[in-house]
Design a protein around this motif. Structure first.
Motif, short mmCIF file in Angstrom:
data_model
loop_
_atom_site.label_atom_id
_atom_site.label_comp_id
_atom_site.label_asym_id
_atom_site.label_seq_id
_atom_site.Cartn_x
_atom_site.Cartn_y
_atom_site.Cartn_z
N ALA A 127 5.57 -4.64 3.71
CA ALA A 127 5.61 -3.64 2.86
C ALA A 127 4.21 -2.89 3.27
O ALA A 127 4.36 -1.64 3.20
CB ALA A 127 5.74 -4.00 1.33
N ALA A 128 2.94 -3.36 3.53
CA ALA A 128 1.86 -2.71 3.89
C ALA A 128 2.25 -1.70 5.29
O ALA A 128 1.91 -0.64 5.33
CB ALA A 128 1.03 -3.70 4.04
N GLN A 129 2.81 -2.58 6.24
CA GLN A 129 3.35 -1.72 7.25
C GLN A 129 4.12 -0.48 7.00
O GLN A 129 3.80 0.51 7.80
CB GLN A 129 3.92 -2.66 8.39
N VAL A 130 4.96 -0.63 6.27
CA VAL A 130 5.84 0.40 5.88
C VAL A 130 4.98 1.58 5.23
O VAL A 130 5.28 2.92 5.74
CB VAL A 130 7.16 -0.17 4.89
N ILE A 131 4.26 1.24 4.31
CA ILE A 131 3.68 2.37 3.61
C ILE A 131 2.53 2.83 4.67
O ILE A 131 2.28 4.17 4.62
CB ILE A 131 2.90 1.61 2.31
N ARG A 132 1.77 2.07 5.32
CA ARG A 132 0.88 2.95 6.32
C ARG A 132 1.57 3.80 7.43
O ARG A 132 1.02 4.90 7.72
CB ARG A 132 0.33 1.58 7.10
N LEU A 133 2.72 3.34 7.83
CA LEU A 133 3.93 4.39 8.53
C LEU A 133 4.16 5.33 7.96
O LEU A 133 3.94 6.59 8.53
CB LEU A 133 4.70 3.48 9.27
N SER A 134 4.25 5.38 6.64
CA SER A 134 4.89 6.16 5.49
C SER A 134 3.72 7.26 5.45
O SER A 134 3.96 8.60 5.49
CB SER A 134 5.20 5.76 4.40
#
Length: 175
Positions: A127-134
């Motif tokens: 989830a953290a990876q997804v948010i950072r990319l977002s």
């Protein structure tokens, strides 16, 4: 951090330094646009405060003191003869840096960034990876491709992350 200097151990000071150092370097960089000089200035401030055995009322007072000290040291550096000879010296830029508005806005941005980063670090790893990319303006398709997951999984991670971040960061809402 204790207001009584006798209770302020080297270990406590080191811990405080490690927690505040990165954001003070970013703060100094906003003035200097030179990371190495920014790091040197922040280290100098911490050393001088330790050597002078400065006493603080509480952690908030200490944090404010360090931001002001770094700001003043940056401004002194920008005003120095060495800087003016070796760098493009813009008096108008320096005057803008010396305002309370610039200081407060930069301090707030950096402190808020730290709070948000800590909140993201508390999320599950994917989830953290997804948010950072977002945050970097990746589309759901690009995130799915980057992380080798489905678009629906990306959406699920975002949903979980946003829900948790709203709870953690709800106090940041402007009223």
């Amino acid at each position: 951090m204790s207001g009584d200097r006798k209770d302020f151990t080297h270990r406590e000071y080191k811990s405080y330094f490690e927690g505040l150092y990165p954001q003070l370097c970013v703060f100094a960089y906003k003035y200097l646009s030179d990371l190495d000089t920014s790091k040197d200035i922040v280290q100098d401030v911490f050393i001088k405060v330790w050597e002078s055995k400065t006493v603080f009322e509480n952690e908030t007072h200490a944090t404010g003191f360090f931001y002001k000290a770094v700001k003043n040291k940056c401004l002194n550096y920008l005003k120095s003869k060495t800087y003016r000879v070796t760098e493009c010296y813009e008096l108008a830029k320096l005057e803008a840096y010396d305002t309370e508005e610039f200081y407060m806005s930069e301090a707030v941005v950096i402190e808020t960034t730290v709070v948000i980063e800590n909140a993201i670090n508390g999320l599950p790893e994917k989830a953290a990876q997804v948010i950072r990319l977002s945050i970097k303006d990746f589309t759901n398709n690009e995130i799915a491709e980057q992380l080798s997951i489905s678009i629906n999984t990306v959406k699920d991670h975002k949903k979980v992350a946003y829900h948790k971040l709203r709870k953690i960061l709800g106090f940041l809402k402007m009223r």
